[in-house]
Design an enzyme around this catalytic site. Structure first.
Site, PDB file in Angstrom:
ATOM      1  N   CYS A   2       0.863  -1.172   0.000  1.00  7.33           N
ATOM      2  CA  CYS A   2       0.000   0.000   0.000  1.00  7.33           C
ATOM      3  C   CYS A   2       0.899   1.221   0.000  1.00  7.33           C
ATOM      4  O   CYS A   2       1.579   1.507   0.990  1.00  7.33           O
ATOM      5  CB  CYS A   2      -0.909   0.021   1.226  1.00  7.33           C
ATOM      6  SG  CYS A   2      -2.004   1.465   1.293  1.00  7.33           S
ATOM      7  N   GLU A 114      -3.284   0.830  -6.778  1.00  7.81           N
ATOM      8  CA  GLU A 114      -2.185  -0.094  -7.043  1.00  7.81           C
ATOM      9  C   GLU A 114      -1.891  -0.071  -8.523  1.00  7.81           C
ATOM     10  O   GLU A 114      -2.798   0.026  -9.352  1.00  7.81           O
ATOM     11  CB  GLU A 114      -2.530  -1.505  -6.579  1.00  7.81           C
ATOM     12  CG  GLU A 114      -1.334  -2.437  -6.527  1.00  7.81           C
ATOM     13  CD  GLU A 114      -0.189  -1.883  -5.687  1.00  7.81           C
ATOM     14  OE1 GLU A 114       0.733  -1.279  -6.287  1.00  7.81           O
ATOM     15  OE2 GLU A 114      -0.221  -2.043  -4.461  1.00  7.81           O
TER      16      GLU A 114
END
Length: 271
Positions: A2, A114
């Site tokens: 993350c 992402e």
């Protein structure tokens, strides 16, 4: 992994969702659609209120700096590299194990970004080696639109170069716990793929479902083996993902337009 996420919910909304008992209006953050490491972020934690007569833990909404600095660190310079802690090893790593036992939090988000990785790039990431530049970004979020509650840790660090009464004498920093990405089909997948989170990236933030919130935040739970049972990934089929503009790759860009769903990957990007 993350490395970037979106957080646009108001404190009043988070207070209702997490049953917050204490938050300070002066700590309100503006909606942030491109949260990057070293920024201040919201975190939910259970902790006694300083100088209060009642010693019980109080659920609080606090502002923390993203990038954990261990209490024993001589300088805070390594915090920017410690934005993620792996669920598989968090209980044993010197930088995280104390916080894992005593200082756990929830970092609320709308969802996270992402960048899709190719096969060779994934192999390099697994081996801990340098990666090539990232490609097409995707936004990943709960399919039902609920809050994305990321498991996190927080820590206190004392800047010994400043006097006790200096407002910046104490740093409170945090890290997001990550786990292996789901290989099962997404609840809602892009028309052109990818069809699972693992096809985007091998890691993902550990999402805590509401039934685990109280146990995760409970400071009375300190046994590492007991706590590791809370690190199980959530049930499959809760997430969706869609492609977004590569504008999110620049941390200077920030606005709701970053969350706009594209019909497909931008021209010239992977997938």
């Amino acid at each position: 992994m993350c490395g970037r996420y979106a957080s646009s919910r108001r404190p009043e909304d988070l207070a209702g969702i997490f049953e917050i008992e204490k938050w300070e209006p002066e700590e309100t953050l503006e909606p942030d659609y491109n949260v990057a490491p070293t920024k201040e972020v919201y975190a939910v934690l259970d902790r006694p209120v300083k100088d209060a007569a009642d010693p019980r833990p109080v659920r609080q909404l606090r502002r923390l700096k993203w990038g954990l600095v261990p209490s024993w660190a001589k300088t805070p310079e390594g915090g920017a590299r410690m934005i993620n802690a792996r669920a598989e090893t968090v209980h044993e790593k010197p930088s995280y194990r104390r916080a894992f036992a005593a200082r756990r939090c929830i970092i609320p988000a709308d969802g996270y970004y992402e960048w899709v990785t190719g096969t060779q790039e994934r192999d390099l990431e697994v081996e801990g080696k340098k990666k090539r530049p990232r490609k097409q970004p995707y936004f990943v979020l709960p399919a039902d639109g609920s809050v994305f509650a990321m498991a996190g840790l927080y820590e206190f660090w004392r800047d010994r170069t400043l006097p006790d009464d200096h407002p910046q004498a104490w740093w409170v920093t945090c890290s997001v716990i990550t786990t292996e990405a789901e290989a099962t089909p997404l609840a809602v997948a892009p028309a052109e793929g990818p069809y699972s989170l693992a096809e985007i990236h091998p890691r993902m933030p550990l999402m805590l479902t509401p039934d685990r919130w109280d146990a995760w935040l409970d400071p009375a739970r300190t046994d590492p083996e007991d706590l590791r049972s809370l690190l199980e990934p959530p049930p499959a089929g809760l997430m969706r993902a869609y492609p977004v503009s590569t504008a999110v790759s620049n941390v200077r860009n920030n606005g709701p337009e970053l969350l706009k769903e594209l019909d497909g990957p931008e021209e010239g990007t992977l997938f």
